[in-house]
Design a protein around this motif. Structure first.
Motif, PDB file in Angstrom:
ATOM      1  N   ARG A 118      10.606 -41.093  -9.492  1.00 18.84           N
ATOM      2  CA  ARG A 118       9.335 -40.341 -10.136  1.00 18.84           C
ATOM      3  C   ARG A 118       9.969 -39.211 -10.765  1.00 18.84           C
ATOM      4  O   ARG A 118       9.542 -38.666 -11.768  1.00 18.84           O
ATOM      5  CB  ARG A 118       8.472 -39.772  -8.825  1.00 18.84           C
ATOM      6  CG  ARG A 118       7.534 -40.974  -8.153  1.00 18.84           C
ATOM      7  CD  ARG A 118       6.469 -40.236  -7.413  1.00 18.84           C
ATOM      8  NE  ARG A 118       7.195 -39.887  -6.167  1.00 18.84           N
ATOM      9  CZ  ARG A 118       7.353 -40.484  -5.005  1.00 18.84           C
ATOM     10  NH1 ARG A 118       7.039 -41.530  -4.835  1.00 18.84           N
ATOM     11  NH2 ARG A 118       7.881 -39.758  -3.909  1.00 18.84           N
ATOM     12  N   SER A 157      -0.881 -44.152  -9.735  1.00 16.22           N
ATOM     13  CA  SER A 157      -0.859 -45.450  -9.727  1.00 16.22           C
ATOM     14  C   SER A 157      -0.062 -45.848  -8.717  1.00 16.22           C
ATOM     15  O   SER A 157       0.617 -45.040  -7.917  1.00 16.22           O
ATOM     16  CB  SER A 157      -0.240 -45.785 -11.023  1.00 16.22           C
ATOM     17  OG  SER A 157       1.091 -45.202 -11.197  1.00 16.22           O
ATOM     18  N   TYR A 201       0.373 -41.468 -14.218  1.00 13.77           N
ATOM     19  CA  TYR A 201       1.269 -42.129 -13.449  1.00 13.77           C
ATOM     20  C   TYR A 201       1.411 -42.040 -11.931  1.00 13.77           C
ATOM     21  O   TYR A 201       1.640 -42.839 -10.989  1.00 13.77           O
ATOM     22  CB  TYR A 201       2.476 -41.814 -14.045  1.00 13.77           C
ATOM     23  CG  TYR A 201       3.737 -42.168 -12.989  1.00 13.77           C
ATOM     24  CD1 TYR A 201       4.241 -43.700 -13.102  1.00 13.77           C
ATOM     25  CD2 TYR A 201       4.478 -41.158 -12.591  1.00 13.77           C
ATOM     26  CE1 TYR A 201       5.141 -43.896 -12.185  1.00 13.77           C
ATOM     27  CE2 TYR A 201       5.630 -41.450 -11.708  1.00 13.77           C
ATOM     28  CZ  TYR A 201       5.888 -42.868 -11.536  1.00 13.77           C
ATOM     29  OH  TYR A 201       7.165 -43.106 -10.845  1.00 13.77           O
ATOM     30  N   LYS A 248      10.944 -40.375 -14.089  1.00 15.90           N
ATOM     31  CA  LYS A 248      10.060 -40.864 -14.883  1.00 15.90           C
ATOM     32  C   LYS A 248       9.065 -39.423 -15.425  1.00 15.90           C
ATOM     33  O   LYS A 248       8.505 -39.518 -16.554  1.00 15.90           O
ATOM     34  CB  LYS A 248       8.714 -41.445 -13.920  1.00 15.90           C
ATOM     35  CG  LYS A 248       7.687 -42.060 -14.616  1.00 15.90           C
ATOM     36  CD  LYS A 248       7.914 -43.000 -15.759  1.00 15.90           C
ATOM     37  CE  LYS A 248       6.569 -43.681 -16.448  1.00 15.90           C
ATOM     38  NZ  LYS A 248       6.844 -44.668 -17.357  1.00 15.90           N
TER      39      LYS A 248
END
Length: 415
Positions: free
Chosen positions: A315, A304, A301, A318
């Protein structure tokens, strides 16, 4: 002829004396037996007054700090205890002056040793669950005679105990005369203990429940805890004591993982004085596998374009989401040997630093923060700094020293 008459009279006198003595002795034995039967039949027939006469409620728990009169419900404890009581007089002897007598009796009571073991184990379980509920354990609720008898009452009502035979000696005193005896059983600590099958002695034995069986109580009780109880007991309250639903979800997922796969087998014990070490093979979720999957997903992730676009707060969210998924999707387990340290406080065995030792053994590397400080990026941002610290605090479920000691897997010995 006169000599024959004298010899005849002497012989008659001795026979008469022997018969009289035998008759008196027989009468004394009979009345002594009746005195025993009178009281023991009342115990057998569950007479509360006779129970109170022979059994001191304080004697079972001499360290209790509650001297108030017990309720009628609690007094029923001994009615339940004596429901299968029986006895048999094996032998009875009366001394020459017929003032004392000794009887050998076979008493049938429930298995007091098993009851005492169940009581000690149940008391420890209650203590563990009380700590897990967040209640403060005080002398008043830990040593209350009322609470102890309530526990005995529940055990006697819910469990079925076999009966055992016990040969005992009883002394009697004659308060009357040889012709009109008035026998009474002599009361003593020994008699009281014998009538309850040795329960007083068993309850005062600090080694009644050995270290391995004590650890078994801790581990079984842990399996029965809900999420909040386990969080309190194992030091995960920093996760649950928050309004952050993501953190609550992580804690719940960890508990579900634990309940779905936890098992144990106690292997060996070594005892040295008042200390003991007990080894147990624990099967639990593989925290290394969870972290490995989490770090893999997190790195993908972070590499990305989405991570750059999301910003630090997204973030942060996430990272929680990825950790939660890694926990929920985990099917890997690990079995490792952990060493637990127990101490005997003179009353019973206890696990040292129970919550910490059990938490370290179960959660392994998850007791340290799985998220690198720069995992959410933008380290120069005040927002990122705050969220990184929040993330670290979220996953840190033990003290700083514990984290340093437990970064190895849970096959390490727990000190």
């Amino acid at each position: 002829n006169d000599m024959k008459t004298v010899k005849y009279l002497l012989a008659f006198f001795f026979v008469f004396l022997a018969v009289s003595l035998c008759s008196c002795s027989h009468s004394a034995k009979t009345s002594a037996e009746k005195a025993i039967e009178k009281d023991l039949d009342l115990l057998k027939n569950l007479d509360p007054a006779t129970t109170m006469k022979y059994i001191s409620y304080q004697e079972l728990f001499p360290d209790s700090d509650d001297n108030t009169e017990l309720s009628d419900d609690i007094k029923e404890v001994f009615t339940l205890f004596f429901r299968n009581f029986d006895y048999k007089i094996l032998d009875l002897s009366v001394d020459q002056d017929q003032k004392t007598a000794f009887a050998h009796i076979q008493l049938t009571t429930l298995n007091a040793e098993t009851l005492a073991k169940d009581f000690v184990s149940a008391s420890l379980q209650n203590e563990i669950l009380q700590a897990a509920s967040g209640e403060k354990i005080t002398d008043s609720n830990e040593n209350s005679m009322e609470q102890r008898y309530l526990l005995l009452h529940s055990l006697l009502e819910e469990q079925t105990y076999d009966t055992v035979d016990r040969n005992v000696s009883i002394q009697l005193i004659n308060h009357g005369s040889s012709t009109e005896p008035d026998w009474e059983i002599t009361h003593s600590y020994s008699l009281e203990n014998d009538l309850v099958g040795g329960l007083i002695t068993y309850l005062s034995d600090p080694d009644l429940v050995p270290p391995d069986k004590t650890l078994d109580v801790y581990l079984k009780t842990l399996q029965e805890m809900d999420v909040q109880q386990m969080s309190n007991y194992l030091g995960l309250d920093s996760i649950l004591n928050t309004s952050d639903s993501a953190k609550n979800a992580i804690a719940s997922a960890l508990m579900e993982q634990f309940h779905s796969c936890f098992d144990y087998k106690i292997s060996n014990t070594s005892v040295s004085g008042y200390s003991a070490r007990v080894n147990a093979e624990l099967t639990t979720f593989d925290s290394d596998s969870i972290l490995s999957q989490y770090e893999k997903e997190l790195n993908t992730y972070l590499d990305s374009a989405d991570a750059v676009i999301d910003g630090s707060q997204k973030r942060y969210n996430k990272s929680h989401e990825l950790l939660l998924d890694s926990i929920k999707n985990n099917e890997a387990t690990i079995t490792a040997t952990a060493t637990f340290h127990l101490t005997n406080d003179g009353a019973s065995w206890k696990l040292e630093d129970a919550g910490t030792e059990l938490g370290n053994a179960i959660f392994g590397t998850l007791t340290a923060s799985p998220v690198p400080e720069d995992a959410t990026g933008d380290a120069d941002s005040e927002e990122a700094s705050d969220t990184d610290n929040s993330e670290e605090n979220t996953e840190d479920t033990s003290s700083e020293d514990d984290n340093q000691d437990n970064t190895s897997d849970n096959s390490d010995e727990i000190e």
